[in-house]
Design a protein around this motif. Structure first.
Motif, PDB file in Angstrom:
ATOM      1  N   LEU A 205      29.413  36.217  32.673  1.00  9.34           N
ATOM      2  CA  LEU A 205      29.704  37.188  33.278  1.00  9.34           C
ATOM      3  C   LEU A 205      31.440  37.634  33.214  1.00  9.34           C
ATOM      4  O   LEU A 205      32.040  36.835  33.087  1.00  9.34           O
ATOM      5  N   PRO A 206      31.693  38.846  33.382  1.00 10.32           N
ATOM      6  CA  PRO A 206      33.219  39.248  33.306  1.00 10.32           C
ATOM      7  C   PRO A 206      33.724  38.820  34.734  1.00 10.32           C
ATOM      8  O   PRO A 206      33.391  39.355  35.821  1.00 10.32           O
ATOM      9  N   LEU A 207      34.738  37.831  34.408  1.00 11.64           N
ATOM     10  CA  LEU A 207      35.199  37.165  35.527  1.00 11.64           C
ATOM     11  C   LEU A 207      36.688  37.444  36.014  1.00 11.64           C
ATOM     12  O   LEU A 207      37.411  37.534  35.188  1.00 11.64           O
ATOM     13  N   CYS A 208      36.990  37.332  37.230  1.00  4.13           N
ATOM     14  CA  CYS A 208      38.406  37.336  37.708  1.00  4.13           C
ATOM     15  C   CYS A 208      38.555  35.965  38.274  1.00  4.13           C
ATOM     16  O   CYS A 208      37.831  35.498  39.438  1.00  4.13           O
ATOM     17  N   LEU A 209      39.315  35.113  37.885  1.00  2.00           N
ATOM     18  CA  LEU A 209      39.410  33.667  38.351  1.00  2.00           C
ATOM     19  C   LEU A 209      40.904  33.444  38.772  1.00  2.00           C
ATOM     20  O   LEU A 209      41.881  33.856  38.247  1.00  2.00           O
ATOM     21  N   LEU A 210      41.055  32.382  39.495  1.00  2.00           N
ATOM     22  CA  LEU A 210      42.449  31.698  39.925  1.00  2.00           C
ATOM     23  C   LEU A 210      42.809  31.269  38.748  1.00  2.00           C
ATOM     24  O   LEU A 210      42.360  30.966  37.857  1.00  2.00           O
ATOM     25  N   THR A 211      44.400  31.296  38.383  1.00  2.00           N
ATOM     26  CA  THR A 211      45.053  30.805  37.379  1.00  2.00           C
ATOM     27  C   THR A 211      44.813  29.377  37.088  1.00  2.00           C
ATOM     28  O   THR A 211      44.594  28.445  38.023  1.00  2.00           O
ATOM     29  N   GLY A 212      45.170  28.821  35.815  1.00  2.00           N
ATOM     30  CA  GLY A 212      44.815  27.436  35.445  1.00  2.00           C
ATOM     31  C   GLY A 212      45.722  26.573  35.962  1.00  2.00           C
ATOM     32  O   GLY A 212      45.139  25.338  35.819  1.00  2.00           O
ATOM     33  N   ASN A 213      46.658  26.859  36.496  1.00  2.00           N
ATOM     34  CA  ASN A 213      47.529  25.769  37.159  1.00  2.00           C
ATOM     35  C   ASN A 213      47.098  25.526  38.717  1.00  2.00           C
ATOM     36  O   ASN A 213      47.802  24.406  39.180  1.00  2.00           O
ATOM     37  N   MET A 214      46.423  26.113  39.114  1.00  2.00           N
ATOM     38  CA  MET A 214      45.730  25.867  40.524  1.00  2.00           C
ATOM     39  C   MET A 214      44.575  24.996  40.522  1.00  2.00           C
ATOM     40  O   MET A 214      43.830  24.925  39.549  1.00  2.00           O
ATOM     41  N   HIS A 246      39.760  42.900  42.689  1.00  2.00           N
ATOM     42  CA  HIS A 246      39.240  42.845  41.475  1.00  2.00           C
ATOM     43  C   HIS A 246      37.574  42.999  41.394  1.00  2.00           C
ATOM     44  O   HIS A 246      37.151  43.462  40.723  1.00  2.00           O
ATOM     45  N   VAL A 247      37.219  42.264  42.383  1.00  2.00           N
ATOM     46  CA  VAL A 247      35.838  42.033  42.353  1.00  2.00           C
ATOM     47  C   VAL A 247      35.345  42.924  43.330  1.00  2.00           C
ATOM     48  O   VAL A 247      34.313  43.606  43.008  1.00  2.00           O
ATOM     49  N   ARG A 248      35.938  43.651  44.395  1.00  2.00           N
ATOM     50  CA  ARG A 248      35.517  44.788  45.323  1.00  2.00           C
ATOM     51  C   ARG A 248      35.622  46.156  44.353  1.00  2.00           C
ATOM     52  O   ARG A 248      34.827  47.008  44.524  1.00  2.00           O
ATOM     53  N   CYS A 249      36.800  46.174  43.666  1.00  2.84           N
ATOM     54  CA  CYS A 249      37.299  47.722  43.388  1.00  2.84           C
ATOM     55  C   CYS A 249      37.029  47.644  41.830  1.00  2.84           C
ATOM     56  O   CYS A 249      36.824  48.775  41.194  1.00  2.84           O
ATOM     57  N   ALA A 250      37.054  46.505  41.061  1.00  3.55           N
ATOM     58  CA  ALA A 250      37.055  46.638  39.470  1.00  3.55           C
ATOM     59  C   ALA A 250      35.864  46.170  39.052  1.00  3.55           C
ATOM     60  O   ALA A 250      35.377  46.054  37.586  1.00  3.55           O
ATOM     61  N   GLY A 251      34.641  45.836  39.867  1.00  4.91           N
ATOM     62  CA  GLY A 251      33.191  45.267  39.426  1.00  4.91           C
ATOM     63  C   GLY A 251      33.388  44.051  38.785  1.00  4.91           C
ATOM     64  O   GLY A 251      32.324  43.626  37.964  1.00  4.91           O
ATOM     65  N   LEU A 252      34.353  43.281  38.811  1.00  2.48           N
ATOM     66  CA  LEU A 252      34.329  41.848  38.219  1.00  2.48           C
ATOM     67  C   LEU A 252      33.654  40.878  39.267  1.00  2.48           C
ATOM     68  O   LEU A 252      33.268  41.084  40.367  1.00  2.48           O
ATOM     69  N   TYR A 253      33.394  39.688  38.847  1.00  6.46           N
ATOM     70  CA  TYR A 253      32.791  38.631  39.441  1.00  6.46           C
ATOM     71  C   TYR A 253      33.795  37.355  39.473  1.00  6.46           C
ATOM     72  O   TYR A 253      34.748  37.509  38.656  1.00  6.46           O
ATOM     73  N   SER A 254      33.550  36.676  40.584  1.00  2.23           N
ATOM     74  CA  SER A 254      34.585  35.553  40.568  1.00  2.23           C
ATOM     75  C   SER A 254      33.631  34.345  41.199  1.00  2.23           C
ATOM     76  O   SER A 254      32.613  34.343  41.630  1.00  2.23           O
ATOM     77  N   ILE A 255      34.303  32.992  40.864  1.00  2.00           N
ATOM     78  CA  ILE A 255      33.918  31.753  41.298  1.00  2.00           C
ATOM     79  C   ILE A 255      35.133  31.358  42.415  1.00  2.00           C
ATOM     80  O   ILE A 255      36.003  31.199  42.106  1.00  2.00           O
TER      81      ILE A 255
END
Length: 318
Positions: A205-214, A246-255
């Motif tokens: 899925l097109p995802l928005c995720l937290l950065t890799g250092n977290m 980004h999930v709410r307004c840009a239609g992306l998904y997240s974990i």
């Protein structure tokens, strides 16, 4: 030896002055700048610089490296600084002990929480505010590394973070709950009524995720790797609110961990689906192991443990 009132008052004044000088030293370590440290202490820069020189003369040691500006502490200065932090922490603990003996718990509790645990903090501080009206809280968002460093330097009273960090062997930990990871979407129709999703499906899925250092993201990447897949997010951010937007307004998904669903906006405006196989991670309090603990911290820990976070957060799962 006969003690006069003038002698007693003079000794008190000298002790008070010395403690103030130590507080200037700690402020300089925090600000890394003479003028900003003076502002933190509400004194002039010459007053702060003069006080630190007085400590150097008292001990016969160079404490601060000086050039045109502050350049750090000498090795001897670092050792003096560690003692200064300890002395100031003990003085504050003694003050709190005296307050507690009068059946009052008062003072400022300094809390450092990793970003994904930040939504939980009001649930914890609420229990303290109700039980101890004289208690105040200072809440900071910190990485796990920053929180551990500040705990070690006694600049923080308690951290809230993951408990699977191998660096925690040097700290006291208290488990509060287990978080579970979910996929979030703008609405239920986007997932066609699914009640669970595999990690492999989520990765496509097109995802928005937290950065890799977290640490949260590192746990997600490890779970994806165990499922034989990886992910290239469309957007990465270190802000939960930016992720939500980004999930709410840009239609992306997240974990995300299911604990973030306690934010009213996420609970009401987004749809969450548990991921399979389930990924659980322990979240809890992190404390310096020094004893005795201050009455303020003891009272806060009792209040925090009285909150049944697990039941409250699990009730948010679909």
């Amino acid at each position: 030896m006969k003690c006069t009132r003038r002698g007693i008052d003079g000794a008190k004044g000298a002790r008070s002055m010395f403690i103030r000088q130590l507080s200037y030293l700690v402020a300089l370590s925090q600000a890394q700048h003479f003028r900003r440290a003076a502002e933190l202490c509400n004194v002039s820069q010459p007053t702060l610089s003069g006080a630190i020189r007085s400590i150097e003369e008292e001990f016969g040691l160079p404490i601060v490296r000086r050039g045109r500006r502050f350049e750090g502490f000498t090795p001897e200065g670092e050792r003096v600084l560690a003692w200064a932090r300890q002395v100031l922490a003990d003085c504050e603990g003694l003050r709190q002990e005296a307050s507690a003996s009068r059946r009052e718990v008062s003072g400022c509790l300094r809390i450092g929480a990793i970003p994904t645990a930040l939504p939980l903090v009001p649930l914890l501080t609420d229990a303290c505010l109700r039980a101890f009206p004289g208690m105040r809280h200072e809440v900071c968002t910190l990485s796990a590394t920053q929180a551990l460093r500040q705990l070690s330097e006694l600049d923080l009273d308690v951290g809230l973070s993951y408990l699977d960090d191998p660096r925690l062997r040097e700290f006291e930990t208290i488990s509060l709950f287990r978080e579970r990871y979910v996929l979030i979407a703008r609405d239920e129709t986007a997932l066609a009524g699914r009640t669970s999703l595999s990690w492999h499906e989520a990765a496509r899925l097109p995802l928005c995720l937290l950065t890799g250092n977290m640490q949260c993201r590192q746990g997600i990447d490890a779970a994806l790797a165990r499922s034989g897949t990886s992910v290239s997010p469309r957007v990465e951010t270190d802000s939960l609110m930016a992720l939500y937007a980004h999930v709410r307004c840009a239609g992306l998904y997240s974990i995300v961990p299911h604990s973030v669903l306690c934010l009213a906006e996420m609970r009401d405006e987004l749809h969450a689906v548990p991921l399979q196989p389930a990924l659980y991670r322990e979240i809890g309090l992190i404390l310096h192991e020094r004893q005795p603990r201050s009455p303020l911290l003891d009272a806060a820990v009792v209040a925090f443990r009285s909150v049944d976070l697990q039941s409250r957060l699990d009730a948010l799962l679909p």
